[in-house]
Design an enzyme around this catalytic site. Structure first.
Site, mmCIF file in Angstrom:
data_model
loop_
_atom_site.group_PDB
_atom_site.id
_atom_site.type_symbol
_atom_site.label_atom_id
_atom_site.label_comp_id
_atom_site.label_asym_id
_atom_site.label_seq_id
_atom_site.Cartn_x
_atom_site.Cartn_y
_atom_site.Cartn_z
ATOM 1 C CG HIS A 77 -14.943 -8.854 -37.320
ATOM 2 N ND1 HIS A 77 -15.293 -7.523 -37.165
ATOM 3 C CD2 HIS A 77 -13.598 -8.905 -37.141
ATOM 4 C CE1 HIS A 77 -14.207 -6.809 -36.920
ATOM 5 N NE2 HIS A 77 -13.155 -7.621 -36.899
ATOM 6 N NE ARG B 74 -3.135 -6.393 -36.976
ATOM 7 C CZ ARG B 74 -4.379 -5.947 -36.791
ATOM 8 N NH1 ARG B 74 -5.129 -6.463 -35.839
ATOM 9 N NH2 ARG B 74 -4.856 -4.976 -37.539
ATOM 10 C CG HIS C 212 -9.342 -10.684 -39.370
ATOM 11 N ND1 HIS C 212 -9.244 -11.144 -38.074
ATOM 12 C CD2 HIS C 212 -9.784 -9.397 -39.279
ATOM 13 C CE1 HIS C 212 -9.617 -10.184 -37.235
ATOM 14 N NE2 HIS C 212 -9.935 -9.114 -37.934
ATOM 15 C CD GLU D 32 -13.482 -9.404 -33.512
ATOM 16 O OE1 GLU D 32 -12.821 -10.144 -34.281
ATOM 17 O OE2 GLU D 32 -13.194 -8.204 -33.311
ATOM 18 C CD GLN E 121 -8.609 -8.432 -30.465
ATOM 19 O OE1 GLN E 121 -8.029 -9.420 -30.037
ATOM 20 N NE2 GLN E 121 -8.006 -7.270 -30.623
#
Length: 370
Positions: A188, A83, A113, A333, A305
Site C-alpha cells: 500500500h 473490502r 484490508h 496496488e 487498485q
C-alpha cells in the site's frame, strides 16, 4: 540525501521498537523497509539530473506510522486487501464472520484490508541476504493463526523485496495454508515522483501522468463494494490506456469518482488468459514531467487498485514535517479482484493445502530527458 535512521525507528513511550532495513544497488538507489507491517518506508531514485529523492510517502519515525490516520502507508495488507462485503463469506456450506472495520461505509459493516490486527499492524520476522547475482534483499515472514480476524486456516506468509541492479524493486508475496482460505495481498505504498524543489502549488501528484493497462473498471457501490459488473472505460475520464494527468480525470463527472477530489478504483487489467501464473504483464506507468522520474509496474495479478489518498486532510504530518492532503501521493496496488469470495464470477482468491499463493510485482524506476 537524508535517509531514515535506525534511531528514529526505536519507538517511544508505549510504542514498541521497530527495525529499519536498508537495501542499496550499485547505481546508488536506496530502498528502506521496517518489520512493522513489512513496510516499504522509502525509495531514493534519481531525477533526470541524477539527483536522488525519496518518492514514497511516509513518516520520519515509527511513531508516525503507528498513530497515523492513514494507517496503511507502505504496508503489506492482508490476509485480504480491499473490502469484503458485510464482513463475511462462505466456503462450501460454512460461513465465516470477519472483523467489521471499514471506515468508509455507513454503517461500518464491511471488512477492510484484513481486519484490525492484520498484517499491517504486526511485527514480522526478517532476514537480509545477498542474491546469487550480488543484489541485496530482505525476506519477511509471518504466521497467521486460524481464526485471526475470522479467517479459517493457519497461514504461513513470506514477503521478499529484492533491489535489482537494473533499478527494479521486485516484491514476491507467498502463502501456504492447511485449510481452504482466501488470500489477496498487496503493498500500500503511496508514490510521489516530484523533487523537493517542485513549486509549492505542485506538491501533489495531480500533474503526474498515469497509464493503466485496463479497458474496464470493477464497478463499486457507494460503500466501495463491487457490484459484480465490469464497466468499460471507453469515452470516460477514467480511461488511462493512453497517458493522461491525474487531475484530468477529476474535473469531469463520473459516478465512480468524487469530482475535484479523488478516486479509489479497481481496474481489471488487460492480460492474456494464456499467461503463465508467474509471467508478469505491464500494469501501470506513472511519470512526472518536472523531475523526469518514471515508474513502471509489472505484475502477475489480474487487478490494480488506484487510490489518490482523497481521505488525507492534512492531519498526518509526514516526512520532513510535510502535511499530507488529498493527492499528496497515489497508491497503485496490484492484487486480485476485490470482494472475490462473494463474487462467483470473479477470479478466485482461494488457496488450500495443495494450492500456494504467489504474487509477484516489479517496480521499475527510470527517468526521461526533456
Amino acid at each position: 540525501m537524508k535517509l531514515l535512521s535506525a534511531s528514529t525507528f526505536s519507538g517511544g513511550g508505549l510504542i514498541p521498537a521497530a527495525e529499519l532495513i536498508t537495501l542499496r544497488n550499485r547505481n546508488g538507489l536506496v530502498a528502506q523497509f521496517t518489520d512493522y507491517g513489512a513496510r516499504w518506508v522509502s525509495m531514493w531514485v534519481p531525477d533526470r539530473e541524477g539527483r536522488l529523492s525519496d518518492i514514497v510517502l511516509g513518516f520520519d519515525t515509527i511513531d508516525g506510522y503507528r498513530t497515523a490516520g492513514e494507517r496503511y502507508h507502505g504496508a503489506i495488507v492482508g490476509r485480504v486487501c480491499g473490502r469484503i462485503s458485510n464482513a463475511c463469506f462462505r466456503i462450501g456450506g460454512q460461513e465465516y464472520l470477519l472483523a467489521s472495520n471499514d471506515v468508509y461505509g455507513t454503517p461500518v459493516r464491511n471488512h477492510l484490508h484484513g481486519g484490525i490486527d492484520a498484517f499491517h499492524n504486526r511485527y514480522w520476522k526478517f532476514r537480509t541476504y545477498i542474491s546469487p547475482s550480488g543484489e541485496e534483499a530482505v525476506e519477511f515472514t509471518n504466521n497467521s493463526q486460524s481464526g485471526e480476524e475470522g479467517y479459517p486456516g493457519n497461514l504461513q506468509v513470506k514477503v521478499t523485496y529484492l533491489l535489482k541492479a537494473d533499478n527494479t524493486l521486485r516484491m514476491e508475496c507467498e502463502a501456504t495454508t492447511d485449510h481452504p482460505t482466501p488470500v489477496n495481498m498487496t503493498n500500500h505504498a503511496f508514490f510521489n515522483l516530484q523533487s523537493p524543489s517542485a513549486p509549492a502549488e505542485r506538491k501533489n501528484v495531480l500533474s503526474h501522468n498515469l497509464t493503466l493497462n485496463a479497458s474496464a473498471i470493477i464497478e463499486c457501490d457507494g460503500e466501495l463494494i463491487p457490484t459484480g459488473r465490469l464497466l468499460p472505460v471507453d469515452g470516460t475520464s477514467l480511461d488511462f490506456r493512453s497517458p493522461r494527468t491525474i487531475v484530468s480525470s477529476l474535473v469531469e463527472e463520473h459516478p465512480q469518482i468524487q469530482k475535484d477530489k479523488g478516486f479509489s478504483l479497481a481496474y481489471a487489467l488487460d492480460i492474456l488468459d494464456t499467461k503463465e501464473p508467474e509471467e508478469l504483464s505491464f500494469a501501470a506507468r506513472l511519470s512526472d514531467d518536472l523531475s523526469g522520474r518514471m515508474l513502471e509496474i509489472y505484475t502477475n495479478q489480474p487487478s490494480v487498485q488506484v487510490y489518490n489518498g482523497y481521505f488525507m486532510d492534512g492531519t498526518d504530518i509526514g516526512k520532513g514535517n510535510t502535511p499530507y492532503y488529498a493527492s499528496a501521493g497515489i497508491a497503485i496496488e496490484t492484487q486480485g479482484y476485490p470482494d472475490a469470495p462473494n463474487q462467483p464470477a470473479f477470479p478466485s482468491i482461494l488457496i488450500d493445502e495443495a494450492k500456494k499463493y504467489r504474487h509477484i510485482t516489479e517496480y521499475c524506476f527510470t527517468n526521461v530527458s526533456r
